[in-house]
Motif scaffolding. Structure first.
Motif, PDB file in Angstrom:
ATOM      1  N   ARG A 164      15.493  12.571  25.519  1.00 13.26           N
ATOM      2  CA  ARG A 164      14.695  12.894  26.700  1.00 13.26           C
ATOM      3  C   ARG A 164      13.412  12.063  26.683  1.00 13.26           C
ATOM      4  O   ARG A 164      12.648  12.098  25.717  1.00 13.26           O
ATOM      5  N   VAL A 165      13.186  11.330  27.761  1.00 12.52           N
ATOM      6  CA  VAL A 165      12.033  10.431  27.851  1.00 12.52           C
ATOM      7  C   VAL A 165      10.899  11.155  28.565  1.00 12.52           C
ATOM      8  O   VAL A 165      11.037  11.583  29.715  1.00 12.52           O
ATOM      9  N   GLY A 166       9.774  11.298  27.881  1.00  9.88           N
ATOM     10  CA  GLY A 166       8.611  11.950  28.468  1.00  9.88           C
ATOM     11  C   GLY A 166       7.739  10.979  29.238  1.00  9.88           C
ATOM     12  O   GLY A 166       7.991   9.773  29.288  1.00  9.88           O
ATOM     13  N   GLY A 167       6.688  11.487  29.831  1.00  4.58           N
ATOM     14  CA  GLY A 167       5.764  10.651  30.584  1.00  4.58           C
ATOM     15  C   GLY A 167       4.882   9.807  29.679  1.00  4.58           C
ATOM     16  O   GLY A 167       4.950   9.876  28.446  1.00  4.58           O
ATOM     17  N   ASP A 168       4.041   8.996  30.290  1.00  2.00           N
ATOM     18  CA  ASP A 168       3.096   8.155  29.565  1.00  2.00           C
ATOM     19  C   ASP A 168       2.060   9.061  28.890  1.00  2.00           C
ATOM     20  O   ASP A 168       1.383   9.852  29.560  1.00  2.00           O
ATOM     21  N   GLY A 172      12.859  18.797  43.866  1.00  3.49           N
ATOM     22  CA  GLY A 172      12.644  19.031  42.447  1.00  3.49           C
ATOM     23  C   GLY A 172      12.954  20.463  42.050  1.00  3.49           C
ATOM     24  O   GLY A 172      13.561  20.718  41.010  1.00  3.49           O
ATOM     25  N   LEU A 173      12.559  21.417  42.890  1.00  7.63           N
ATOM     26  CA  LEU A 173      12.878  22.819  42.609  1.00  7.63           C
ATOM     27  C   LEU A 173      14.379  23.061  42.684  1.00  7.63           C
ATOM     28  O   LEU A 173      14.941  23.827  41.895  1.00  7.63           O
ATOM     29  N   ASP A 174      15.042  22.424  43.641  1.00  6.80           N
ATOM     30  CA  ASP A 174      16.503  22.549  43.732  1.00  6.80           C
ATOM     31  C   ASP A 174      17.160  22.075  42.444  1.00  6.80           C
ATOM     32  O   ASP A 174      18.126  22.665  41.957  1.00  6.80           O
ATOM     33  N   LEU A 175      16.632  20.994  41.889  1.00  2.94           N
ATOM     34  CA  LEU A 175      17.187  20.452  40.650  1.00  2.94           C
ATOM     35  C   LEU A 175      17.015  21.447  39.496  1.00  2.94           C
ATOM     36  O   LEU A 175      17.929  21.656  38.698  1.00  2.94           O
ATOM     37  N   VAL A 176      15.854  22.084  39.423  1.00  3.90           N
ATOM     38  CA  VAL A 176      15.616  23.069  38.367  1.00  3.90           C
ATOM     39  C   VAL A 176      16.543  24.267  38.526  1.00  3.90           C
ATOM     40  O   VAL A 176      17.129  24.762  37.552  1.00  3.90           O
ATOM     41  N   VAL A 177      16.718  24.731  39.756  1.00  8.83           N
ATOM     42  CA  VAL A 177      17.625  25.858  40.013  1.00  8.83           C
ATOM     43  C   VAL A 177      19.032  25.529  39.528  1.00  8.83           C
ATOM     44  O   VAL A 177      19.706  26.353  38.902  1.00  8.83           O
ATOM     45  N   ARG A 178      19.456  24.299  39.793  1.00  6.64           N
ATOM     46  CA  ARG A 178      20.819  23.909  39.411  1.00  6.64           C
ATOM     47  C   ARG A 178      20.972  23.763  37.899  1.00  6.64           C
ATOM     48  O   ARG A 178      21.965  24.180  37.318  1.00  6.64           O
ATOM     49  N   GLU A 179      19.974  23.159  37.247  1.00 10.06           N
ATOM     50  CA  GLU A 179      20.122  22.815  35.836  1.00 10.06           C
ATOM     51  C   GLU A 179      19.769  23.955  34.878  1.00 10.06           C
ATOM     52  O   GLU A 179      20.200  23.951  33.731  1.00 10.06           O
ATOM     53  N   TYR A 180      18.974  24.912  35.342  1.00 10.44           N
ATOM     54  CA  TYR A 180      18.504  25.948  34.424  1.00 10.44           C
ATOM     55  C   TYR A 180      19.058  27.334  34.750  1.00 10.44           C
ATOM     56  O   TYR A 180      18.545  28.341  34.275  1.00 10.44           O
ATOM     57  N   GLY A 181      20.128  27.391  35.535  1.00 10.37           N
ATOM     58  CA  GLY A 181      20.741  28.669  35.832  1.00 10.37           C
ATOM     59  C   GLY A 181      21.240  29.384  34.595  1.00 10.37           C
ATOM     60  O   GLY A 181      21.269  30.622  34.544  1.00 10.37           O
ATOM     61  N   GLN A 182      21.604  28.625  33.557  1.00 10.77           N
ATOM     62  CA  GLN A 182      22.123  29.256  32.332  1.00 10.77           C
ATOM     63  C   GLN A 182      21.062  30.092  31.627  1.00 10.77           C
ATOM     64  O   GLN A 182      21.381  30.991  30.847  1.00 10.77           O
ATOM     65  N   LEU A 202       1.582   9.969  33.631  1.00 18.53           N
ATOM     66  CA  LEU A 202       2.561   9.617  34.672  1.00 18.53           C
ATOM     67  C   LEU A 202       3.980   9.774  34.133  1.00 18.53           C
ATOM     68  O   LEU A 202       4.291   9.393  33.013  1.00 18.53           O
ATOM     69  N   TRP A 203       4.861  10.308  34.977  1.00 21.16           N
ATOM     70  CA  TRP A 203       6.224  10.625  34.587  1.00 21.16           C
ATOM     71  C   TRP A 203       7.154  10.198  35.711  1.00 21.16           C
ATOM     72  O   TRP A 203       6.748  10.108  36.875  1.00 21.16           O
ATOM     73  N   ARG A 204       8.422   9.952  35.354  1.00 24.91           N
ATOM     74  CA  ARG A 204       9.422   9.625  36.378  1.00 24.91           C
ATOM     75  C   ARG A 204       9.602  10.827  37.292  1.00 24.91           C
ATOM     76  O   ARG A 204       9.891  11.932  36.838  1.00 24.91           O
ATOM     77  N   SER A 205       9.473  10.610  38.586  1.00 29.18           N
ATOM     78  CA  SER A 205       9.400  11.731  39.521  1.00 29.18           C
ATOM     79  C   SER A 205      10.711  12.480  39.689  1.00 29.18           C
ATOM     80  O   SER A 205      10.716  13.601  40.208  1.00 29.18           O
ATOM     81  N   ASP A 206      11.847  11.905  39.254  1.00 27.92           N
ATOM     82  CA  ASP A 206      13.130  12.585  39.429  1.00 27.92           C
ATOM     83  C   ASP A 206      13.652  13.181  38.124  1.00 27.92           C
ATOM     84  O   ASP A 206      14.809  13.576  38.035  1.00 27.92           O
ATOM     85  N   ASP A 207      12.806  13.281  37.099  1.00 32.58           N
ATOM     86  CA  ASP A 207      13.250  13.794  35.808  1.00 32.58           C
ATOM     87  C   ASP A 207      13.266  15.321  35.829  1.00 32.58           C
ATOM     88  O   ASP A 207      12.297  15.962  36.255  1.00 32.58           O
ATOM     89  N   VAL A 208      14.354  15.914  35.348  1.00 33.17           N
ATOM     90  CA  VAL A 208      14.493  17.371  35.415  1.00 33.17           C
ATOM     91  C   VAL A 208      13.459  18.086  34.548  1.00 33.17           C
ATOM     92  O   VAL A 208      12.958  19.164  34.922  1.00 33.17           O
ATOM     93  N   ALA A 209      13.095  17.524  33.392  1.00 36.99           N
ATOM     94  CA  ALA A 209      12.085  18.158  32.550  1.00 36.99           C
ATOM     95  C   ALA A 209      10.729  18.167  33.245  1.00 36.99           C
ATOM     96  O   ALA A 209       9.968  19.145  33.149  1.00 36.99           O
TER      97      ALA A 209
END
Length: 447
Positions: free
Chosen positions: A280-284, A389-399, A289-296
């Motif tokens: 997992r690649v973090g921000g600077d 971004g919130l949609d992505l979190v909902v999808r990836e963290y449902g578990q 600054l971080w990649r705007s489409d990263d799920v973390a």
């Protein structure tokens, strides 16, 4: 729209990847057993999705096969080693307009004397160069002293010969002393077939260029995704090469597995190759600054927006992109790195709970909450926010909400070769409260 037919294509009607994620979240809310979001990309009609269900999700015939794609063309065979200059005078880098690639590029320009030729998708060289400079400037990396050592090559990873005329492809092969292949389409929702062109065929063309004439050293930036959804309790070693594709994972992971197989076959034929597997690649770490489409990144945003952090045992490796870029650039110009595979991990995993301490430092009051309470709050916010971004979190963290991730831990990654060759030249920082707060301050937390 007032009416949609069962044979109307979702994307032809104006759908895109972010709307697909939102559509899938709404389907899953009433039907938890629905297929993953990739099904929408592979079968973008109601009739097509119905067929998937009727056939229990069996892949249709004629679908691109990662195992079949992992066969390197017989004609790609490097000649005997020549006398390429070292340190390299001319380096070809792909992915310079991406997030990690920009930091690798900046370190190559700052720490070496090599001239870097960057393959950029653009109509001509002038526009390609402008894209590079604008991107480096936006990430606060550009230094005007690099002006004469940064060359842009207008091309396309997904096209034969990288989108270059035959003569230009040959000239680039002759000139290049080192190749650092970072470029890839990073999208965890798209199926293998949609990513195959840039990620797999692009690697094949890079290998073709490296093997042409006098062999050129190739550093392939892959991913730990080649191991699939590995769990805690195991150690994955740098020398491990997964024999089977990670079919339980996403299309991106499949393309990285296939690309690695091509690179390993090229190495068996005599091409000097090194493979890098970031996690997992973090921000600077300096600017936040971080990649705007990263799920973390969006997970942290979501916690700030609802004022809660899920109280779980989850922890993850997170390496700031500036340190990762420096490490890859440092290893790329070492001849003794060739033949090795490198893993990258920080001194300790960052616990998710640490966010509850960092959020107030960044001006966002927050408390620990049960995973179920946190997930319900994020889902409610996503339903009314139109925030991808919130949609992505909902999808990836449902578990988290159903307890499946309550005790799940990432595996350990052996980093022996990386530590041995870097020998302290680049140190990965511990992800602490102060660093997380810096990331949070740089994020847009407005839905």
């Amino acid at each position: 729209m007032e009416r949609v037919g069962v044979h109307d294509d979702f994307f032809a009607l104006g759908g895109h990847s972010l709307l697909a994620a939102r559509a899938h979240a709404r389907i899953e809310a009433v039907w938890p057993a629905a297929p993953g979001v990739r099904a929408i990309f592979e079968h973008p009609t109601v009739a097509g999705l119905a067929t998937v269900l009727d056939t229990a999700g069996e892949p249709p015939s004629g679908r691109p096969d990662p195992v079949g794609d992992a066969v390197l063309d017989d004609g790609i065979r490097p000649g005997p080693p020549g006398a390429r200059p070292w340190p390299p005078r001319h380096t070809l880098l792909t992915g310079g307009t991406g997030f990690l690639g920009a930091f690798v590029l900046a370190r190559l320009l700052a720490d070496t004397d090599t001239t870097v030729h960057c393959l950029v998708r653009a109509g001509d060289g002038a526009r390609a160069r402008q894209r590079l400079v604008d991107h480096l400037t936006a990430l606060r990396l550009w230094d005007s002293s690099w002006e004469d050592r940064l060359h842009a090559v207008a091309g396309d990873l997904a096209a034969p010969r990288l989108g270059l005329p035959e003569a230009d492809f040959g000239e680039l092969a002759d000139r290049t002393d080192l190749i650092v292949h970072v470029g890839a389409v990073v999208n965890y929702a798209l199926p293998y077939a949609d990513l195959r062109g840039a990620n797999v065929e692009g690697t094949r063309e890079i290998i073709r260029l490296a093997a042409r004439g006098e062999p050129t050293a190739l550093h392939l930036v892959s991913s730990r995704a080649v191991f699939g959804r590995s769990r805690g309790g195991q150690t994955l070693r740098e020398a491990d090469i997964p024999a089977a594709p990670p079919y339980d994972d996403n299309g991106y992971a499949l393309t990285k597995w296939t690309s690695e197989q091509l690179a390993h076959e090229a190495a068996r034929r005599g091409l000097p190759v090194a493979v890098h597997r970031p996690g997992r690649v973090g921000g600077d770490s300096r600017t936040g600054l971080w990649r705007s489409d990263d799920v973390a990144c969006h997970m942290m945003r979501a916690c700030a927006m609802v004022g809660m952090v899920p109280d779980t045992e989850l922890a993850t490796d997170l390496v700031p992109v500036d340190h990762l870029g420096a490490a890859i650039a440092a290893l790329a110009v070492r001849q003794d790195a060739l033949g090795e595979t490198f893993h990258y991990a920080g001194p300790a995993k960052a616990p998710l709970r640490l966010l509850a301490e960092a959020l107030p430092d960044a001006g966002h009051p927050a408390r620990l909450a049960t995973p179920q309470e946190w997930y319900a709050a994020v889902r409610a916010l996503a339903d009314g926010a139109h925030d991808a971004g919130l949609d992505l979190v909902v999808r990836e963290y449902g578990q988290l909400a159903d307890g499946r991730a309550a005790t799940a831990w990432e595996p350990e990654y052996d980093c022996a070769a990386t530590a041995r060759l870097l020998d302290g030249a680049v140190a990965f920082p511990r992800v602490d409260r102060a660093l997380l707060a810096r990331y949070l301050r740089a994020m847009n937390t407005t839905p």
